[in-house]
Design a protein around this motif. Structure first.
Motif, PDB file in Angstrom:
ATOM      1  N   ALA A   1      -6.592  12.164  -0.239  1.00  0.00           N
ATOM      2  CA  ALA A   1      -5.262  11.591  -0.036  1.00  0.00           C
ATOM      3  C   ALA A   1      -4.648  11.262  -1.391  1.00  0.00           C
ATOM      4  N   PHE A   2      -3.360  11.600  -1.552  1.00  0.00           N
ATOM      5  CA  PHE A   2      -2.671  11.440  -2.823  1.00  0.00           C
ATOM      6  C   PHE A   2      -1.412  10.605  -2.634  1.00  0.00           C
TER       7      PHE A   2
ATOM      8  N   GLU B   1       1.251  10.766  -7.702  1.00  0.00           N
ATOM      9  CA  GLU B   1       0.263  11.773  -8.094  1.00  0.00           C
ATOM     10  C   GLU B   1       0.758  13.178  -7.773  1.00  0.00           C
ATOM     11  N   ILE B   2       1.378  13.332  -6.621  1.00  0.00           N
ATOM     12  CA  ILE B   2       1.877  14.645  -6.212  1.00  0.00           C
ATOM     13  C   ILE B   2       2.974  15.129  -7.155  1.00  0.00           C
ATOM     14  N   ASP B   3       3.852  14.202  -7.556  1.00  0.00           N
ATOM     15  CA  ASP B   3       4.949  14.578  -8.451  1.00  0.00           C
ATOM     16  C   ASP B   3       4.449  15.051  -9.810  1.00  0.00           C
TER      17      ASP B   3
ATOM     18  N   GLY C   1       3.577  23.503  -4.970  1.00  0.00           N
ATOM     19  CA  GLY C   1       4.457  24.369  -4.184  1.00  0.00           C
ATOM     20  C   GLY C   1       3.741  25.139  -3.098  1.00  0.00           C
ATOM     21  N   SER C   2       2.449  25.398  -3.259  1.00  0.00           N
ATOM     22  CA  SER C   2       1.694  26.175  -2.264  1.00  0.00           C
ATOM     23  C   SER C   2       0.996  25.284  -1.232  1.00  0.00           C
ATOM     24  N   TYR C   3       1.333  24.007  -1.215  1.00  0.00           N
ATOM     25  CA  TYR C   3       0.684  23.060  -0.299  1.00  0.00           C
ATOM     26  C   TYR C   3       1.683  22.447   0.669  1.00  0.00           C
ATOM     27  N   GLU C   4       1.218  22.214   1.859  1.00  0.00           N
ATOM     28  CA  GLU C   4       1.989  21.462   2.844  1.00  0.00           C
ATOM     29  C   GLU C   4       1.632  19.986   2.714  1.00  0.00           C
ATOM     30  N   GLN C   5       2.671  19.166   2.552  1.00  0.00           N
ATOM     31  CA  GLN C   5       2.465  17.733   2.360  1.00  0.00           C
ATOM     32  C   GLN C   5       2.484  17.034   3.716  1.00  0.00           C
ATOM     33  N   ILE C   6       1.377  16.378   4.068  1.00  0.00           N
ATOM     34  CA  ILE C   6       1.229  15.732   5.376  1.00  0.00           C
ATOM     35  C   ILE C   6       0.979  14.243   5.184  1.00  0.00           C
ATOM     36  N   GLU C   7       1.772  13.398   5.834  1.00  0.00           N
ATOM     37  CA  GLU C   7       1.617  11.948   5.707  1.00  0.00           C
ATOM     38  C   GLU C   7       0.290  11.488   6.311  1.00  0.00           C
ATOM     39  N   VAL C   8      -0.372  10.597   5.603  1.00  0.00           N
ATOM     40  CA  VAL C   8      -1.607   9.988   6.121  1.00  0.00           C
ATOM     41  C   VAL C   8      -1.198   8.786   6.961  1.00  0.00           C
ATOM     42  N   GLU C   9      -1.678   8.728   8.182  1.00  0.00           N
ATOM     43  CA  GLU C   9      -1.354   7.600   9.051  1.00  0.00           C
ATOM     44  C   GLU C   9      -2.007   6.337   8.519  1.00  0.00           C
TER      45      GLU C   9
ATOM     46  N   LYS D   1       0.853  -1.185   0.000  1.00  0.00           N
ATOM     47  CA  LYS D   1       0.000   0.000   0.000  1.00  0.00           C
ATOM     48  C   LYS D   1       0.889   1.236   0.000  1.00  0.00           C
ATOM     49  N   PRO D   2       0.782   2.062  -1.017  1.00  0.00           N
ATOM     50  CA  PRO D   2       1.656   3.235  -1.097  1.00  0.00           C
ATOM     51  C   PRO D   2       1.345   4.244   0.003  1.00  0.00           C
ATOM     52  N   GLN D   3       2.366   4.963   0.405  1.00  0.00           N
ATOM     53  CA  GLN D   3       2.163   6.023   1.383  1.00  0.00           C
ATOM     54  C   GLN D   3       1.298   7.124   0.769  1.00  0.00           C
ATOM     55  N   LEU D   4       0.311   7.560   1.521  1.00  0.00           N
ATOM     56  CA  LEU D   4      -0.583   8.616   1.057  1.00  0.00           C
ATOM     57  C   LEU D   4      -0.294   9.912   1.806  1.00  0.00           C
TER      58      LEU D   4
END
Length: 214
Positions: free
Chosen positions: A193-194, A198-200, A205-213, A138-141
């Motif tokens: 959740a991405f 997908e993010i790449d 640039g205007s978003y903070e990337q937060i790991e989904v637990e 399962k990929p990290q989201l």
């Protein structure tokens, strides 16, 4: 004929012997055996009983060992493979390709597709996955929280949102918008959740990337 019968029949040659009486005796006691013969029979019976018990014990032990092995195999974790590798395994299983078409034999490692690189680096896990089974990694989201809009809103944070139904662009990509979530809370994972891939592919640039637990 038992020894007893032989001895009694020998008596029939004597004139004074009542043959009819002897015949009755033989009929009634013809299955009689001497103590020695009974002892031998008991020893044979005991040997068979012991052999049968040993066989039952062996079968019981084998059954227990088989059950333990099955339990160990069930508890043993299957190799975890990336989704791209799982797709290739299933493609081969469905006769839509062969292992020689997976790009494993390309001499240039850098030009190999990601699944081929993973297979080359994890060949043992790959063989187990093909022969026994596997679970898909399962990929990290990640959540993408808009930095400026979230700062301006004192109640809610705004997260990038993708439509998950039929509302797609002409190229088949998800249309994007924003979902509000109370400060300190996260929006639903199914549409906010991405994956890193997908993010790449987006400008974030205007978003903070937060790991989904997980």
């Amino acid at each position: 004929m038992t020894k007893f019968e032989e001895e009694f029949k020998a008596l029939t040659s004597w004139d004074w012997v009542n043959v009819g009486l002897i015949q009755k005796i033989l009929t009634k006691f013809g299955n009689w055996h001497s103590d020695e013969e009974f002892q031998i029979a008991e020893e044979i019976r005991g040997s068979f009983a012991l052999a049968n018990k040993n066989l039952i014990d062996v079968n019981t032990k084998l059954a227990e060992e088989i059950a333990n092995l099955k339990s160990q195999l069930q508890q043993q974790a299957l190799p975890v493979v990336p989704e791209c590798v799982a797709e290739q395994i299933e493609r081969v299983r469905n006769n839509n390709g062969t292992y020689t078409t997976l790009g494993l034999f390309d001499s240039n490692y850098d030009k190999k597709p990601d699944y081929a690189k993973w297979i080359e680096d994890n060949i043992n896990e790959f063989m187990v996955a093909c022969s026994v089974g596997y679970t898909v990694e399962k990929p990290q989201l990640f959540y993408l929280k808009h930095i400026d809009m979230s700062k301006r809103n004192s109640i809610n944070d705004l997260y990038l949102k993708k439509y998950i139904h039929a509302d797609l662009t002409e190229t088949g990509e998800h249309r994007l918008s924003h979902a509000m979530s109370a400060k300190g809370m996260y929006p639903p994972k199914d549409y906010c959740a991405f994956t890193q891939q997908e993010i790449d592919s987006m400008e974030t640039g205007s978003y903070e990337q937060i790991e989904v637990e997980k």
